[in-house]
Scaffold this motif. Structure first.
Motif, PDB file in Angstrom:
ATOM      1  N   GLY A 237       0.796  -1.222   0.000  1.00 14.34           N
ATOM      2  CA  GLY A 237       0.000   0.000   0.000  1.00 14.34           C
ATOM      3  C   GLY A 237       0.817   1.255   0.000  1.00 14.34           C
ATOM      4  N   GLY A 238       1.992   1.264  -0.636  1.00 13.95           N
ATOM      5  CA  GLY A 238       2.768   2.482  -0.725  1.00 13.95           C
ATOM      6  C   GLY A 238       3.226   3.000   0.614  1.00 13.95           C
ATOM      7  N   GLY A 239       3.847   2.151   1.410  1.00 14.12           N
ATOM      8  CA  GLY A 239       4.355   2.582   2.712  1.00 14.12           C
ATOM      9  C   GLY A 239       3.464   2.193   3.860  1.00 14.12           C
ATOM     10  N   TYR A 240       2.376   1.499   3.655  1.00 11.52           N
ATOM     11  CA  TYR A 240       1.491   1.031   4.722  1.00 11.52           C
ATOM     12  C   TYR A 240       1.820  -0.413   5.037  1.00 11.52           C
ATOM     13  CZ  TYR A 240      -2.699  -0.540   7.135  1.00 11.52           C
ATOM     14  OH  TYR A 240      -3.571  -1.083   8.041  1.00 11.52           O
ATOM     15  N   TYR A 241       2.063  -0.721   6.315  1.00 10.51           N
ATOM     16  CA  TYR A 241       2.376  -2.085   6.735  1.00 10.51           C
ATOM     17  C   TYR A 241       1.232  -2.602   7.588  1.00 10.51           C
ATOM     18  CZ  TYR A 241       7.002  -0.675   5.217  1.00 10.51           C
ATOM     19  OH  TYR A 241       8.043  -0.206   4.476  1.00 10.51           O
ATOM     20  N   ALA A 242       0.771  -3.758   7.250  1.00  3.28           N
ATOM     21  CA  ALA A 242      -0.365  -4.328   7.986  1.00  3.28           C
ATOM     22  C   ALA A 242       0.007  -4.612   9.433  1.00  3.28           C
ATOM     23  CB  ALA A 242      -0.848  -5.600   7.299  1.00  3.28           C
ATOM     24  N   ASN A 243       1.253  -4.983   9.665  1.00  5.00           N
ATOM     25  CA  ASN A 243       1.725  -5.258  11.030  1.00  5.00           C
ATOM     26  C   ASN A 243       3.233  -5.146  11.033  1.00  5.00           C
ATOM     27  OD1 ASN A 243       2.702  -7.781   9.941  1.00  5.00           O
ATOM     28  ND2 ASN A 243       0.605  -8.578  10.181  1.00  5.00           N
ATOM     29  N   CYS A 244       3.804  -5.329  12.238  1.00  3.06           N
ATOM     30  CA  CYS A 244       5.253  -5.181  12.378  1.00  3.06           C
ATOM     31  C   CYS A 244       6.004  -6.278  11.636  1.00  3.06           C
ATOM     32  CB  CYS A 244       5.634  -5.162  13.858  1.00  3.06           C
ATOM     33  SG  CYS A 244       5.188  -3.614  14.703  1.00  3.06           S
ATOM     34  N   SER A 245       5.393  -7.446  11.528  1.00  4.33           N
ATOM     35  CA  SER A 245       6.066  -8.517  10.781  1.00  4.33           C
ATOM     36  C   SER A 245       6.278  -8.107   9.333  1.00  4.33           C
ATOM     37  CB  SER A 245       5.227  -9.800  10.851  1.00  4.33           C
ATOM     38  OG  SER A 245       5.134 -10.248  12.193  1.00  4.33           O
ATOM     39  N   ALA A 246       5.274  -7.414   8.775  1.00  3.74           N
ATOM     40  CA  ALA A 246       5.401  -6.956   7.393  1.00  3.74           C
ATOM     41  C   ALA A 246       6.456  -5.875   7.283  1.00  3.74           C
ATOM     42  CB  ALA A 246       4.049  -6.438   6.900  1.00  3.74           C
ATOM     43  N   ALA A 247       6.516  -5.004   8.324  1.00  3.25           N
ATOM     44  CA  ALA A 247       7.525  -3.938   8.308  1.00  3.25           C
ATOM     45  C   ALA A 247       8.911  -4.527   8.412  1.00  3.25           C
ATOM     46  CB  ALA A 247       7.261  -2.950   9.442  1.00  3.25           C
ATOM     47  N   ARG A 248       9.072  -5.546   9.274  1.00  7.26           N
ATOM     48  CA  ARG A 248      10.391  -6.177   9.406  1.00  7.26           C
ATOM     49  C   ARG A 248      10.762  -6.923   8.114  1.00  7.26           C
ATOM     50  NH1 ARG A 248       8.028  -7.557  14.531  1.00  7.26           N
ATOM     51  NH2 ARG A 248       8.899  -6.203  16.192  1.00  7.26           N
ATOM     52  N   ALA A 249       9.778  -7.563   7.484  1.00  7.05           N
ATOM     53  CA  ALA A 249      10.055  -8.300   6.249  1.00  7.05           C
ATOM     54  C   ALA A 249      10.498  -7.347   5.139  1.00  7.05           C
ATOM     55  CB  ALA A 249       8.822  -9.084   5.821  1.00  7.05           C
ATOM     56  N   ALA A 250       9.976  -6.119   5.201  1.00  6.29           N
ATOM     57  CA  ALA A 250      10.352  -5.124   4.189  1.00  6.29           C
ATOM     58  C   ALA A 250      11.625  -4.401   4.566  1.00  6.29           C
ATOM     59  CB  ALA A 250       9.210  -4.130   4.020  1.00  6.29           C
ATOM     60  N   GLY A 251      12.193  -4.697   5.761  1.00  3.97           N
ATOM     61  CA  GLY A 251      13.420  -4.067   6.212  1.00  3.97           C
ATOM     62  C   GLY A 251      13.229  -2.641   6.660  1.00  3.97           C
ATOM     63  N   ALA A 252      11.966  -2.269   6.978  1.00  2.00           N
ATOM     64  CA  ALA A 252      11.687  -0.885   7.382  1.00  2.00           C
ATOM     65  C   ALA A 252      11.672  -0.694   8.893  1.00  2.00           C
ATOM     66  CB  ALA A 252      10.355  -0.441   6.786  1.00  2.00           C
ATOM     67  N   ALA A 253      11.628  -1.780   9.658  1.00  2.00           N
ATOM     68  CA  ALA A 253      11.552  -1.657  11.129  1.00  2.00           C
ATOM     69  C   ALA A 253      12.925  -1.303  11.678  1.00  2.00           C
ATOM     70  CB  ALA A 253      11.044  -2.954  11.725  1.00  2.00           C
ATOM     71  N   PRO A 254      13.020  -0.536  12.735  1.00  2.00           N
ATOM     72  CA  PRO A 254      11.860   0.082  13.407  1.00  2.00           C
ATOM     73  C   PRO A 254      11.372   1.324  12.686  1.00  2.00           C
ATOM     74  CG  PRO A 254      13.869   0.697  14.536  1.00  2.00           C
ATOM     75  CD  PRO A 254      14.282  -0.266  13.450  1.00  2.00           C
ATOM     76  N   LEU A 255      10.106   1.630  12.911  1.00  2.04           N
ATOM     77  CA  LEU A 255       9.492   2.784  12.268  1.00  2.04           C
ATOM     78  C   LEU A 255       9.386   3.914  13.277  1.00  2.04           C
ATOM     79  CD1 LEU A 255       6.589   0.893  10.465  1.00  2.04           C
ATOM     80  CD2 LEU A 255       8.697   1.732   9.428  1.00  2.04           C
ATOM     81  N   ARG A 256       9.972   5.045  12.950  1.00  2.00           N
ATOM     82  CA  ARG A 256       9.903   6.184  13.851  1.00  2.00           C
ATOM     83  C   ARG A 256       8.790   7.125  13.421  1.00  2.00           C
ATOM     84  NH1 ARG A 256      14.157   6.020  17.186  1.00  2.00           N
ATOM     85  NH2 ARG A 256      15.919   4.695  16.541  1.00  2.00           N
ATOM     86  N   ALA A 257       8.311   7.894  14.369  1.00  2.00           N
ATOM     87  CA  ALA A 257       7.232   8.834  14.078  1.00  2.00           C
ATOM     88  C   ALA A 257       7.668   9.774  12.951  1.00  2.00           C
ATOM     89  CB  ALA A 257       6.877   9.618  15.340  1.00  2.00           C
ATOM     90  N   GLY A 258       6.826   9.903  11.961  1.00  2.00           N
ATOM     91  CA  GLY A 258       7.115  10.763  10.823  1.00  2.00           C
ATOM     92  C   GLY A 258       7.754  10.033   9.664  1.00  2.00           C
ATOM     93  N   ALA A 259       8.247   8.830   9.900  1.00  2.00           N
ATOM     94  CA  ALA A 259       8.881   8.054   8.831  1.00  2.00           C
ATOM     95  C   ALA A 259       7.811   7.339   8.033  1.00  2.00           C
ATOM     96  CB  ALA A 259       9.866   7.070   9.424  1.00  2.00           C
ATOM     97  N   PRO A 260       8.113   6.982   6.762  1.00  2.00           N
ATOM     98  CA  PRO A 260       7.139   6.263   5.943  1.00  2.00           C
ATOM     99  C   PRO A 260       6.743   4.944   6.617  1.00  2.00           C
ATOM    100  CG  PRO A 260       8.927   7.099   4.578  1.00  2.00           C
ATOM    101  CD  PRO A 260       9.344   7.311   5.991  1.00  2.00           C
ATOM    102  N   GLY A 261       5.471   4.680   6.632  1.00  2.98           N
ATOM    103  CA  GLY A 261       4.966   3.425   7.184  1.00  2.98           C
ATOM    104  C   GLY A 261       4.648   3.466   8.679  1.00  2.98           C
ATOM    105  N   TYR A 262       5.074   4.516   9.407  1.00  2.90           N
ATOM    106  CA  TYR A 262       4.775   4.593  10.853  1.00  2.90           C
ATOM    107  C   TYR A 262       3.299   4.932  11.054  1.00  2.90           C
ATOM    108  CZ  TYR A 262       4.425   6.228  15.623  1.00  2.90           C
ATOM    109  OH  TYR A 262       4.045   6.389  16.935  1.00  2.90           O
TER     110      TYR A 262
END
Length: 276
Positions: A237-262
Motif C-alpha cells: 500500500g505504498g508505505g502502509y504495513y499491515a503489522n510489524c512482521s510486514a515492516a520487518r520483512a520489508a526491512g523498514a523496522a523500526p518505524l519512527r514517528a514521521g517516517a514512511p509506514g509509521y
C-alpha cells in the motif's frame, strides 16, 4: 474461877488459830507445775485470735491470712487494683476500685501499688465460691507487708470500695472497707489520647517519588508515503504495513514517528517508535 477463865480463853485462842491456818491454806497459790484452769485466767487485753496477723496501724484492717493463703511474686502493676504475677496470671483485688490508670488519681494509685506489691512477695486468698472475673483475672484478697492491701488503698483518695457492679468480697470485708473509705475517689480527667491537628508542614520533595512526569511525544498524523527504493523491498500500500512482521520483512523496522509506514497502531508503548 479465875483459873477456869484462863483455861477457856486458851482453848478459844487455839481454835481461832486453827481456823485461820485452814483458811489460808485453801487460798494459797497452786504449787509449781500445776496447770490452772483456763476459766480462771483473765483474758489478755487485745490478744489476737490464733492465726491472725496484726495490722500495722489501727486504721488498717488485719491482713487476710490462713490455710488457703498462698505466696506469689508480682512482676508488673497494671493499675491500683490489678497486677500480673510471675506465673502470667492477672489478679484483680477483691473489694476495691482504683481510678483508671490514665487519670491523675490513677497514676497515684498505680505508684502506690507498685511501692507495696513489687517490694516483696504477696499473699493471695480466695473468697469461697469466687475464682475469676469475666476477663479471666483471678479475684483475690491480697496481703502485702503483713497488712491487707485493699484496706490500705481504700484509705487514700485514689481508691474506693467497689460499687460499679457486683462486689464479690465478703459482707464482713465490705463492711470494713466501707468504714475505712471516708472520702471516695478523686480521679481527675484523663489526658487526651489524640494529637491535635496542626498545619501540614512543607515536605522536602523526594527525587524518586516527586519527579515530574515527562509526557511522551505524540507522532503527527501524516499521509502514508511510499517506502524508499533502496530499502531492498517494497511495502504494502505504498508505505502502509499491515503489522510489524510486514515492516520487518520489508526491512523498514523500526518505524519512527514521521517516517514512511509509521502509524500509532504499530506503536504499542506510544514512545514514537513502532515495531521495535
Amino acid at each position: 474461877m479465875r483459873t477456869a477463865h484462863k483455861v477457856w480463853s486458851g482453848i478459844a485462842a487455839g481454835v481461832f488459830g486453827l481456823v485461820a491456818v485452814t483458811d489460808l491454806a485453801g487460798s494459797s497459790v497452786p504449787p509449781a507445775g500445776a496447770v490452772a484452769s483456763s476459766s480462771t485466767l483473765p483474758a489478755a487485753a487485745g490478744a489476737a485470735s490464733p492465726g491472725a496477723i496484726p495490722a500495722a496501724a489501727p486504721s488498717v484492717a488485719p491482713a487476710v491470712a490462713g490455710p488457703a493463703a498462698v505466696s506469689a511474686s508480682v512482676i508488673d502493676v497494671i493499675d491500683g487494683d490489678t497486677f500480673r504475677l510471675a506465673s502470667g496470671d492477672e489478679v484483680r483485688v477483691l473489694g476495691i476500685d482504683s481510678c483508671e490508670a490514665a487519670t491523675p488519681g490513677g497514676q497515684r494509685a498505680t505508684a502506690a501499688a507498685r511501692a507495696r506489691l513489687l517490694s516483696a512477695p504477696v499473699t493471695l486468698t480466695a473468697e469461697p465460691g469466687v475464682d475469676r472475673d469475666r476477663y479471666g483475672r483471678m479475684l483475690r484478697y491480697v496481703g502485702a507487708g503483713g497488712t491487707d492491701f485493699a484496706s490500705s488503698m481504700v484509705t487514700q483518695d485514689h481508691t474506693a470500695i467497689y460499687t460499679r457492679g457486683r462486689n464479690d468480697a465478703s459482707t464482713a470485708v465490705q463492711s470494713t472497707l466501707r468504714r475505712l473509705d471516708t472520702d471516695g475517689r478523686t480521679c481527675g480527667t484523663a489526658a487526651p489520647t489524640t494529637t491535635p491537628r496542626t498545619t501540614t508542614a512543607t515536605r522536602t520533595p523526594d527525587a524518586d517519588v516527586d519527579r515530574p512526569r515527562t509526557p511522551r511525544p505524540v507522532a503527527p498524523r501524516t499521509a502514508p508515503r511510499a517506502a524508499a527504493g533502496s530499502s531492498g523491498g517494497s511495502s504494502v500500500g505504498g508505505g502502509y504495513y499491515a503489522n510489524c512482521s510486514a515492516a520487518r520483512a520489508a526491512g523498514a523496522a523500526p518505524l519512527r514517528a514521521g517516517a514512511p509506514g509509521y502509524r500509532a497502531a504499530l506503536d504499542r508503548d506510544k514512545d514514537g517508535v513502532a515495531c521495535e
